[in-house]
Design an enzyme around this catalytic site. Structure first.
Site, PDB file in Angstrom:
ATOM      1  N   GLU A  22       0.966  -1.111  -0.073  1.00  0.00           N
ATOM      2  CA  GLU A  22       0.150  -0.042   0.020  1.00  0.00           C
ATOM      3  C   GLU A  22       0.783   1.244  -0.016  1.00  0.00           C
ATOM      4  O   GLU A  22       1.425   1.566   1.071  1.00  0.00           O
ATOM      5  CB  GLU A  22      -0.765  -0.083   1.120  1.00  0.00           C
ATOM      6  CG  GLU A  22      -1.765   1.219   1.192  1.00  0.00           C
ATOM      7  CD  GLU A  22      -2.444   1.134   2.448  1.00  0.00           C
ATOM      8  OE1 GLU A  22      -3.250   2.075   2.679  1.00  0.00           O
ATOM      9  OE2 GLU A  22      -2.665   0.249   3.555  1.00  0.00           O
ATOM     10  N   GLU A  53      -8.411  10.826   4.712  1.00  0.00           N
ATOM     11  CA  GLU A  53      -8.684   9.767   5.956  1.00  0.00           C
ATOM     12  C   GLU A  53      -8.910  10.913   6.955  1.00  0.00           C
ATOM     13  O   GLU A  53      -7.873  11.496   7.813  1.00  0.00           O
ATOM     14  CB  GLU A  53      -7.475   8.956   6.288  1.00  0.00           C
ATOM     15  CG  GLU A  53      -7.255   8.189   5.267  1.00  0.00           C
ATOM     16  CD  GLU A  53      -5.892   7.163   5.575  1.00  0.00           C
ATOM     17  OE1 GLU A  53      -6.032   5.937   5.765  1.00  0.00           O
ATOM     18  OE2 GLU A  53      -4.893   7.718   5.885  1.00  0.00           O
TER      19      GLU A  53
END
Length: 384
Positions: free
Chosen positions: A160, A242
């Site tokens: 990721e 986020e």
């Protein structure tokens, strides 16, 4: 960020189960401009991209308003501890994510292997706006799978790659900071951790509202540090936020992924040591006068160095070029980008790629390389 918390194993398992229902939700998302469903999504740009609400960390409502180029967070209730996982990852993406795939000519349903020549041409850009309050990061989330995936692949098992354009509040990526590098026109703190797959986060030391880069720019640095492999497959490129606290007003105003553009310079630093930036240039004119080649030492460390060479056309256009020089005894080329190397030993021989060989009068292009051995502060070069 995928549909799973980043820190707690229990939440990880729960999110994996939720991902099964998320596929159906994504496929049946209504065409309304506002999405409040937990995993609701909507295709934009004729299906080339998908916008997703992706609220996986809390039960409180979150809503996003979809535009033809991105989205805006219109409601962001609840909060989570800044020492834990964020609330969600509202984002826009290209590729495949938990069984939802976009219609695109870049990645495809079976991913794009990083060793494929087309990978070097994958370029993305984003523009974002931020509210005056809240705790959040604004980040790309770029996913890699260790083997060739299928369209139904849920959780990627390779890496990721996160690229944080900006952050607000006392938050940090997974793992610990391992280096600071200069990439894609900025300076980035590099963080590494593992949550069942490698998580490599590049946090810009000075926040920005927009970014344009080749994915290979960051991936080469990941591979050089041993956190990824060019045998792995790119599966999706996502950009969003986020939020831990608040988030209303966060917006992606423009997002794109393209291929075929000339790659940006792709510096790669030593995996364990930060190079000292003190560029030294040494332009050398080709005897024919058609082009010049200017060497610049970007940084050095024990046993290696990083450098760039700028090739500039003279008063007439250049159709193809080759740069030659001799490195110090004991030095050699380890890796190179934006050029084709036939270097051997201390001999430096670099020819243009197909996309940067034609230069108009006075125009220039740049290639870079990582070398082993002693670092030259200047280098005599010829360009023909």
């Amino acid at each position: 960020m995928g549909r799973r918390p980043r820190l707690l194993a229990l939440s990880l398992a729960l999110s994996a189960l939720l991902g099964l229902s998320a596929i159906a939700t994504a496929q049946s998302a209504a065409a309304d401009t506002e999405i409040c469903d937990q995993y609701g999504s909507q295709a934009i740009a004729g299906g080339r991209y998908v916008v997703q609400n992706n609220r996986w960390g809390i039960s409180e409502p979150q809503c996003i308003s979809v535009t033809d180029r991105g989205f805006r967070v219109t409601r962001a209730d609840g909060s989570t501890s800044t020492s834990g996982a964020p609330k969600s990852y509202p984002s826009v993406f290209l590729g495949c994510h938990y069984g939802t795939c976009t219609s695109n000519d870049v990645i495809g349903p079976n991913g794009l292997q990083a060793s494929d020549p087309r990978f070097a041409q994958v370029r993305t850009s984003v523009s974002m706006t931020y509210p005056a309050s809240g705790t959040y990061d604004a980040a790309y989330d770029i996913w890699f799978h260790r083997s060739r995936p299928s369209a139904s692949t849920a959780q990627n098992d390779g890496a990721e790659l996160m690229v944080w354009l900006n952050k607000a509040g006392p938050i940090q990526p997974i793992g610990s900071r391992v280096a600071t590098v200069s990439l894609a026109g900025g300076t980035w703190d590099v963080w590494f951790g593992n949550t069942g797959w490698n998580v490599i986060s590049y946090v810009r030391t000075q926040g920005t509202g927009s970014l344009d880069f080749n994915v290979k720019t960051f991936w080469d640095d990941v591979v050089a540090r041993g956190y990824g492999s060019n045998a792995w497959y790119l599966t999706s490129i996502q950009a969003g936020f986020e939020p831990w606290v608040g988030g209303t007003g966060l917006a992606v105003t423009d997002f794109s992924v393209t291929t075929g553009s000339s790659p940006t310079t792709n510096p790669t630093t030593n995996p364990t040591t930060n190079p000292t930036t003190n560029p030294t240039t040494n332009p050398t004119t080709n005897p024919s006068g058609s082009c010049t080649a200017s060497y610049a030492l970007v940084g050095s460390w024990q046993g290696g160095f990083q450098a760039t060479v700028t090739v500039k056309a003279g008063s007439a256009p250049v159709n193809g070029w080759t740069v030659r020089g001799t490195l110090p005894s004991g030095a050699g080329v380890q890796s190179l980008w934006n050029g084709r190397s036939s270097s051997a030993g201390s001999s430096l021989v670099v020819a243009n790629e197909g996309y940067n060989g034609s230069l108009g009068a006075g125009a220039s292009t740049t290639f870079g390389f990582v070398g082993s051995g002693p670092a030259p502060t200047s280098l005599a070069l010829t360009c023909a």
